[in-house]
Design a protein around this motif. Structure first.
Motif, mmCIF file in Angstrom:
data_model
loop_
_atom_site.group_PDB
_atom_site.id
_atom_site.type_symbol
_atom_site.label_atom_id
_atom_site.label_comp_id
_atom_site.label_asym_id
_atom_site.label_seq_id
_atom_site.Cartn_x
_atom_site.Cartn_y
_atom_site.Cartn_z
ATOM 1 N N LYS A 57 43.064 48.178 49.489
ATOM 2 C CA LYS A 57 43.776 46.900 49.352
ATOM 3 C C LYS A 57 43.669 46.336 47.939
ATOM 4 O O LYS A 57 44.619 45.746 47.443
ATOM 5 C CB LYS A 57 43.311 45.888 50.388
ATOM 6 C CG LYS A 57 41.902 45.388 50.212
ATOM 7 C CD LYS A 57 41.539 44.398 51.308
ATOM 8 C CE LYS A 57 40.103 43.947 51.187
ATOM 9 N NZ LYS A 57 39.731 43.038 52.282
ATOM 10 N N TYR A 58 42.553 46.548 47.265
ATOM 11 C CA TYR A 58 42.402 46.009 45.918
ATOM 12 C C TYR A 58 43.347 46.706 44.940
ATOM 13 O O TYR A 58 43.895 46.064 44.042
ATOM 14 C CB TYR A 58 40.950 46.120 45.457
ATOM 15 C CG TYR A 58 39.999 45.460 46.431
ATOM 16 C CD1 TYR A 58 39.994 44.073 46.587
ATOM 17 C CD2 TYR A 58 39.156 46.213 47.221
ATOM 18 C CE1 TYR A 58 39.150 43.467 47.500
ATOM 19 C CE2 TYR A 58 38.306 45.614 48.137
ATOM 20 C CZ TYR A 58 38.305 44.245 48.274
ATOM 21 O OH TYR A 58 37.476 43.644 49.190
ATOM 22 N N TRP A 61 46.787 45.286 45.685
ATOM 23 C CA TRP A 61 46.917 43.923 45.137
ATOM 24 C C TRP A 61 47.150 43.996 43.639
ATOM 25 O O TRP A 61 48.000 43.277 43.104
ATOM 26 C CB TRP A 61 45.668 43.107 45.429
ATOM 27 C CG TRP A 61 45.432 42.752 46.868
ATOM 28 C CD1 TRP A 61 46.302 42.892 47.911
ATOM 29 C CD2 TRP A 61 44.242 42.221 47.427
ATOM 30 N NE1 TRP A 61 45.724 42.474 49.084
ATOM 31 C CE2 TRP A 61 44.452 42.058 48.822
ATOM 32 C CE3 TRP A 61 43.011 41.876 46.892
ATOM 33 C CZ2 TRP A 61 43.472 41.549 49.668
ATOM 34 C CZ3 TRP A 61 42.034 41.373 47.752
ATOM 35 C CH2 TRP A 61 42.271 41.205 49.115
#
Length: 73
Positions: A57-58, A61
């Motif tokens: 997810k990082y 993002w």
């Protein structure tokens, strides 16, 4: 359809493998990512495979934020 030169992004041992094998491979299959880098990614984010890294997810993002900045400068 996305295209990528596999020779530029993969370790030579993986350049001729099929996509499912590449995605299941350790992140060290990516050119420039060492075994130690892979260990650190696993310790920090439980990332074990290329697919895990792609779905982190990082990373998603960060990609989304960078996409917002396209054309600015």
């Amino acid at each position: 359809m996305a295209q990528i030169d596999l020779d530029k992004v993969l370790d030579k041992a993986y350049a001729d493998k099929d996509l499912s094998t590449i995605l299941a491979a350790p992140v060290s299959a990516l050119k420039g990512v060492s075994d130690r880098d892979g260990e650190l990614l696993q310790e920090a984010f439980n990332v074990k495979t290329v697919a895990d890294l792609a779905n982190l997810k990082y990373a998603r993002w960060a990609q989304a934020l960078a996409a917002l900045d396209v054309g600015r400068a």
